[in-house]
Write an enzyme that holds these catalytic residues in place. Structure first.
Site, PDB file in Angstrom:
ATOM      1  N   ARG A  31      18.737  36.379  18.403  1.00 58.67           N
ATOM      2  CA  ARG A  31      18.038  35.654  19.478  1.00 58.67           C
ATOM      3  C   ARG A  31      18.967  35.211  20.595  1.00 58.67           C
ATOM      4  NH1 ARG A  31      16.557  30.059  16.163  1.00 58.67           N
ATOM      5  NH2 ARG A  31      18.530  29.918  15.043  1.00 58.67           N
TER       6      ARG A  31
ATOM      7  N   VAL B 234      25.545  32.699  -1.480  1.00 64.64           N
ATOM      8  CA  VAL B 234      26.541  33.314  -0.598  1.00 64.64           C
ATOM      9  C   VAL B 234      27.090  32.274   0.378  1.00 64.64           C
ATOM     10  CG1 VAL B 234      26.877  35.092   1.161  1.00 64.64           C
ATOM     11  CG2 VAL B 234      25.345  35.532  -0.768  1.00 64.64           C
TER      12      VAL B 234
ATOM     13  N   ILE C 175      24.883  37.135   6.104  1.00 63.00           N
ATOM     14  CA  ILE C 175      24.466  38.282   5.296  1.00 63.00           C
ATOM     15  C   ILE C 175      23.871  39.375   6.189  1.00 63.00           C
ATOM     16  CG2 ILE C 175      22.914  39.004   3.428  1.00 63.00           C
ATOM     17  CD1 ILE C 175      23.139  36.015   2.414  1.00 63.00           C
TER      18      ILE C 175
ATOM     19  N   TYR D 166      12.278  24.766   2.386  1.00 63.91           N
ATOM     20  CA  TYR D 166      12.954  26.068   2.225  1.00 63.91           C
ATOM     21  C   TYR D 166      12.501  26.815   0.970  1.00 63.91           C
ATOM     22  CZ  TYR D 166      16.681  29.541   1.798  1.00 63.91           C
ATOM     23  OH  TYR D 166      17.387  30.719   1.668  1.00 63.91           O
TER      24      TYR D 166
ATOM     25  N   ASP E 279      13.735  36.872  18.830  1.00 65.98           N
ATOM     26  CA  ASP E 279      13.475  35.574  18.212  1.00 65.98           C
ATOM     27  C   ASP E 279      12.228  35.766  17.361  1.00 65.98           C
ATOM     28  OD1 ASP E 279      12.534  33.056  17.514  1.00 65.98           O
ATOM     29  OD2 ASP E 279      13.266  32.130  19.366  1.00 65.98           O
TER      30      ASP E 279
END
Ligand SMILES: NC(=O)c1ccc[n+]([C@@H]2O[C@H](COP(=O)([O-])OP(=O)(O)OC[C@H]3O[C@@H](n4cnc5c(N)ncnc54)[C@H](OP(=O)(O)O)[C@@H]3O)[C@@H](O)[C@H]2O)c1
Length: 243
Positions: free
Chosen positions: A36, A199, A16, A166, A61
């Site tokens: 990163r 997605v 995304i 998460y 990062d």
């Protein structure tokens, strides 16, 4: 100071984030590709440039203070200011994530990236954002962070699998977004959280049903809000997401 509109997208080398960079670039903006890994960043910048985007690489990062500070210096040298920051980089920490079995290290790693990473990068970029006429900050969140949806009638349909690192990391991010909006009220900085929908990306083993371009649309909308637009809110394409 540069007259161009300058954006930085974190985690812009794929998924995304890449499509957010492409979409903002299509507006004629100059877009910093925060990534990163040197090779992945270089490849993404090349692809974006080949598509006509004024893209530049920003080594970043989000878990590293020195990296965030160096990214801010690079943008200062390159552009002198920043108009839009899209905090997109995130990890799931791996699934399954059952609360009764989770390794506490997984929680720490996910929060370090998805929450503290956003705070770290935002604070590094704020001096540059304050030089913009219309600064916008977009935090890529997820509706799995909605406590309303997690506790609704069919959470497996609307709030993803049980995921103790998460999902709460996005709840935490939403709460952090609101605290920024409160502190920054009275300034011209608008900060909102956006959910891209489900997605197909690396994040979910490409099981999502939307394209990365579709997922990028909410970030582009929140990045281009008018000066009287909302702040401290949480949106998906269909409208406001309940906290
Ligand atoms: N996909 C979905 O269905 C979905 C749904 C809701 C919300 N979201 C949110 O949308 C955003 C983008 O997700 P995505 O699906 O596009 O995931 P993705 O394809 O896995 O991309 C994640 C990006 O974040 C980067 N990243 C991870 N840790 C980083 C770090 N420490 N420093 C810098 N970059 C880092 C990755 O870089 P590397 O390539 O170096 O790993 C990659 O560029 C995330 O915030 C995610 O939580 C996604």
């Amino acid at each position: 100071m540069s007259e161009r509109t300058i954006a930085l997208v974190t985690g812009a080398n794929k998924g995304i984030g890449y499509e957010i960079a492409a979409g903002l670039g299509a507006l004629g903006w100059s877009v910093g590709v925060g990534a990163r890994d040197d090779q992945r960043r270089k490849d993404a910048v090349e692809r974006l440039r080949a598509a006509g985007v004024d893209a530049f690489g920003v080594p970043l990062d989000v878990t590293d203070d020195a990296s965030a500070a160096a990214a801010a210096r690079l943008i200062e040298d390159q552009a002198g200011h920043l108009d839009v920051l899209v905090n997109n980089a995130a990890i799931t920490g791996g699934m399954p994530q059952e609360p009764t079995r989770v390794d506490p290290a997984t929680i720490r790693t996910v929060v370090e990236t998805n929450v503290i990473g956003v705070i770290r990068v935002t604070n590094a970029m704020l001096p540059l954002l304050r030089r913009s006429a219309s600064p916008r900050i977009v935090n890529m969140s997820s509706s799995v962070g909605s406590l309303t949806r997690q506790s609704g009638p069919a959470p497996e349909q609307t709030a993803g699998p049980v995921a103790v690192a998460y999902a709460p990391s996005k709840t935490f991010l939403n709460a952090v977004t609101l605290q920024y909006a409160r502190e920054l009220s009275g300034t011209n900085i608008l900060i909102n959280a956006g959910c891209p929908g489900y997605v197909a990306t690396d994040l979910n083993g490409f099981r999502g049903v939307r394209t990365p371009e579709q997922g990028a649309a909410i970030a582009i909308r929140l990045a281009t809000l008018p000066d009287d637009g909302p702040t401290g809110q949480f949106f998906e394409d269909a409208g406001v997401v309940p906290w």
